[in-house]
Design a protein around this motif. Structure first.
Motif, PDB file in Angstrom:
ATOM      1  N   LEU A  31       2.009   7.360   7.847  1.00 23.31           N
ATOM      2  CA  LEU A  31       2.916   6.487   7.109  1.00 23.31           C
ATOM      3  C   LEU A  31       4.362   6.745   7.515  1.00 23.31           C
ATOM      4  CD1 LEU A  31       3.701   4.481   4.846  1.00 23.31           C
ATOM      5  CD2 LEU A  31       3.810   6.487   3.337  1.00 23.31           C
ATOM      6  N   VAL A  32       4.760   8.005   7.556  1.00 18.55           N
ATOM      7  CA  VAL A  32       6.141   8.333   7.930  1.00 18.55           C
ATOM      8  C   VAL A  32       6.415   7.904   9.368  1.00 18.55           C
ATOM      9  CG1 VAL A  32       7.737  10.254   8.353  1.00 18.55           C
ATOM     10  CG2 VAL A  32       6.477  10.118   6.193  1.00 18.55           C
ATOM     11  N   ALA A  33       5.466   8.120  10.268  1.00 21.62           N
ATOM     12  CA  ALA A  33       5.641   7.685  11.657  1.00 21.62           C
ATOM     13  C   ALA A  33       5.817   6.172  11.730  1.00 21.62           C
ATOM     14  CB  ALA A  33       4.451   8.124  12.501  1.00 21.62           C
ATOM     15  N   LEU A  34       4.995   5.434  11.002  1.00 19.18           N
ATOM     16  CA  LEU A  34       5.093   3.970  10.971  1.00 19.18           C
ATOM     17  C   LEU A  34       6.457   3.535  10.442  1.00 19.18           C
ATOM     18  CD1 LEU A  34       3.146   1.259  11.005  1.00 19.18           C
ATOM     19  CD2 LEU A  34       3.418   1.544   8.550  1.00 19.18           C
ATOM     20  N   ALA A  35       6.906   4.163   9.373  1.00 22.15           N
ATOM     21  CA  ALA A  35       8.196   3.804   8.774  1.00 22.15           C
ATOM     22  C   ALA A  35       9.346   4.121   9.727  1.00 22.15           C
ATOM     23  CB  ALA A  35       8.382   4.529   7.439  1.00 22.15           C
ATOM     24  N   LEU A  36       9.307   5.297  10.346  1.00 20.63           N
ATOM     25  CA  LEU A  36      10.376   5.675  11.266  1.00 20.63           C
ATOM     26  C   LEU A  36      10.381   4.794  12.508  1.00 20.63           C
ATOM     27  CD1 LEU A  36      10.348   9.584  11.045  1.00 20.63           C
ATOM     28  CD2 LEU A  36      11.893   7.971   9.900  1.00 20.63           C
ATOM     29  N   ARG A  37       9.201   4.398  12.969  1.00 17.01           N
ATOM     30  CA  ARG A  37       9.143   3.464  14.105  1.00 17.01           C
ATOM     31  C   ARG A  37       9.781   2.136  13.724  1.00 17.01           C
ATOM     32  NH1 ARG A  37       6.773   6.275  17.755  1.00 17.01           N
ATOM     33  NH2 ARG A  37       4.759   7.260  17.653  1.00 17.01           N
ATOM     34  N   GLY A  38       9.598   1.728  12.473  1.00 18.16           N
ATOM     35  CA  GLY A  38      10.261   0.515  11.990  1.00 18.16           C
ATOM     36  C   GLY A  38      11.770   0.648  12.054  1.00 18.16           C
ATOM     37  N   GLY A  39      12.259   1.865  11.931  1.00 13.28           N
ATOM     38  CA  GLY A  39      13.690   2.141  12.020  1.00 13.28           C
ATOM     39  C   GLY A  39      14.152   2.448  13.427  1.00 13.28           C
ATOM     40  N   GLY A  40      13.247   2.367  14.409  1.00 13.81           N
ATOM     41  CA  GLY A  40      13.632   2.562  15.795  1.00 13.81           C
ATOM     42  C   GLY A  40      13.231   3.882  16.426  1.00 13.81           C
ATOM     43  N   TYR A  41      12.574   4.772  15.679  1.00 14.53           N
ATOM     44  CA  TYR A  41      12.150   6.071  16.229  1.00 14.53           C
ATOM     45  C   TYR A  41      10.998   5.868  17.208  1.00 14.53           C
ATOM     46  CZ  TYR A  41      10.048  10.698  16.454  1.00 14.53           C
ATOM     47  OH  TYR A  41       9.517  11.881  16.894  1.00 14.53           O
ATOM     48  N   LEU A  42      11.110   6.451  18.386  1.00 15.38           N
ATOM     49  CA  LEU A  42      10.076   6.311  19.408  1.00 15.38           C
ATOM     50  C   LEU A  42       9.514   7.644  19.871  1.00 15.38           C
ATOM     51  CD1 LEU A  42      11.777   3.520  21.559  1.00 15.38           C
ATOM     52  CD2 LEU A  42      10.043   3.254  19.772  1.00 15.38           C
ATOM     53  N   GLU A  44       7.698  11.706  19.341  1.00 18.94           N
ATOM     54  CA  GLU A  44       6.354  12.229  19.128  1.00 18.94           C
ATOM     55  C   GLU A  44       5.931  12.186  17.655  1.00 18.94           C
ATOM     56  OE1 GLU A  44       5.946  16.663  19.347  1.00 18.94           O
ATOM     57  OE2 GLU A  44       8.050  16.542  19.927  1.00 18.94           O
ATOM     58  N   VAL A  45       4.624  12.121  17.446  1.00 17.24           N
ATOM     59  CA  VAL A  45       4.038  12.148  16.111  1.00 17.24           C
ATOM     60  C   VAL A  45       2.934  13.203  16.136  1.00 17.24           C
ATOM     61  CG1 VAL A  45       2.775  10.849  14.360  1.00 17.24           C
ATOM     62  CG2 VAL A  45       4.516   9.703  15.749  1.00 17.24           C
ATOM     63  N   PRO A  46       2.953  14.156  15.211  1.00 19.10           N
ATOM     64  CA  PRO A  46       1.918  15.200  15.212  1.00 19.10           C
ATOM     65  C   PRO A  46       0.521  14.619  15.012  1.00 19.10           C
ATOM     66  CG  PRO A  46       3.680  15.720  13.663  1.00 19.10           C
ATOM     67  CD  PRO A  46       3.909  14.322  14.144  1.00 19.10           C
ATOM     68  N   SER A  47      -0.470  15.307  15.567  1.00 20.60           N
ATOM     69  CA  SER A  47      -1.866  14.927  15.357  1.00 20.60           C
ATOM     70  C   SER A  47      -2.702  16.199  15.362  1.00 20.60           C
ATOM     71  CB  SER A  47      -2.340  13.972  16.457  1.00 20.60           C
ATOM     72  OG  SER A  47      -2.262  14.608  17.714  1.00 20.60           O
ATOM     73  N   GLY A  48      -3.916  16.106  14.867  1.00 21.31           N
ATOM     74  CA  GLY A  48      -4.823  17.231  14.888  1.00 21.31           C
ATOM     75  C   GLY A  48      -4.463  18.377  13.972  1.00 21.31           C
ATOM     76  N   TYR A  49      -3.661  18.122  12.963  1.00 19.50           N
ATOM     77  CA  TYR A  49      -3.220  19.171  12.043  1.00 19.50           C
ATOM     78  C   TYR A  49      -4.242  19.376  10.930  1.00 19.50           C
ATOM     79  CZ  TYR A  49      -1.744  14.689  10.296  1.00 19.50           C
ATOM     80  OH  TYR A  49      -1.738  13.366   9.943  1.00 19.50           O
ATOM     81  N   GLY A  57       8.549  22.077  11.714  1.00 19.90           N
ATOM     82  CA  GLY A  57       9.791  22.175  12.450  1.00 19.90           C
ATOM     83  C   GLY A  57      10.109  20.918  13.236  1.00 19.90           C
ATOM     84  N   LEU A  58       9.096  20.100  13.492  1.00 17.17           N
ATOM     85  CA  LEU A  58       9.319  18.827  14.190  1.00 17.17           C
ATOM     86  C   LEU A  58      10.352  17.990  13.456  1.00 17.17           C
ATOM     87  CD1 LEU A  58       8.595  16.699  16.353  1.00 17.17           C
ATOM     88  CD2 LEU A  58       6.823  15.890  14.787  1.00 17.17           C
ATOM     89  N   LEU A  59      10.335  18.038  12.140  1.00 20.59           N
ATOM     90  CA  LEU A  59      11.309  17.266  11.367  1.00 20.59           C
ATOM     91  C   LEU A  59      12.733  17.668  11.738  1.00 20.59           C
ATOM     92  CD1 LEU A  59       9.552  17.275   7.882  1.00 20.59           C
ATOM     93  CD2 LEU A  59       9.802  15.332   9.443  1.00 20.59           C
ATOM     94  N   ASP A  60      12.976  18.967  11.883  1.00 18.65           N
ATOM     95  CA  ASP A  60      14.307  19.441  12.259  1.00 18.65           C
ATOM     96  C   ASP A  60      14.673  19.059  13.691  1.00 18.65           C
ATOM     97  OD1 ASP A  60      15.197  20.707   9.873  1.00 18.65           O
ATOM     98  OD2 ASP A  60      13.872  22.392  10.292  1.00 18.65           O
TER      99      ASP A  60
END
Length: 123
Positions: A31-42, A44-49, A57-60
């Motif tokens: 959900l956060v990845a989808l929302a941030l992509r809507g705002g232009g973020y391109l 990495e998105v974590p997976s396999g967690y 730390g990815l957020l920082d």
């Protein structure tokens, strides 16, 4: 309404699916990845967690940590012992992928869980 908030609100009603990243289902990271992509973020998105723990730390590395939450900000919450949860702040509450309700929902007010941190896209 910001593009991040608009994308998050547009996802309300989407079914919950662990590690979900699209129309077939979303988890809180998706959900956060989808929302941030809507705002232009391109980026990495974590997976396999795992459901508990993880490296947030990815957020920082990709967002700016801020003190007070505004609409469009990413919320990191302590949902339980060792378990964190993400959501997007809106003007009236927050959007998150609710595993118990099995769908993405918008709840009024601030989250019922302790807030660990708040991050914002630059620009």
């Amino acid at each position: 309404m910001s593009a991040v908030v608009a994308a998050a609100v547009a996802a309300v009603g989407t079914r919950f699916r662990l590690h979900g990243r699209g129309a077939d289902g979303l988890d809180c990271v998706g959900l956060v990845a989808l929302a941030l992509r809507g705002g232009g973020y391109l980026g990495e998105v974590p997976s396999g967690y795992a459901l508990r723990g993880g490296d947030w730390g990815l957020l920082d590395r990709v967002l700016v940590r801020v003190a007070d939450a505004e609409a469009g900000d990413v919320l990191l919450m302590a949902a339980g012992p060792g378990q964190v949860h993400l959501g997007i702040r809106t003007a009236v509450g927050f959007v998150h992928a609710d595993a118990g309700l099995r769908r993405v929902v918008e709840r009024p007010g601030m989250p019922p869980w302790p807030l660990i941190g708040v991050w914002r896209m630059e620009g």
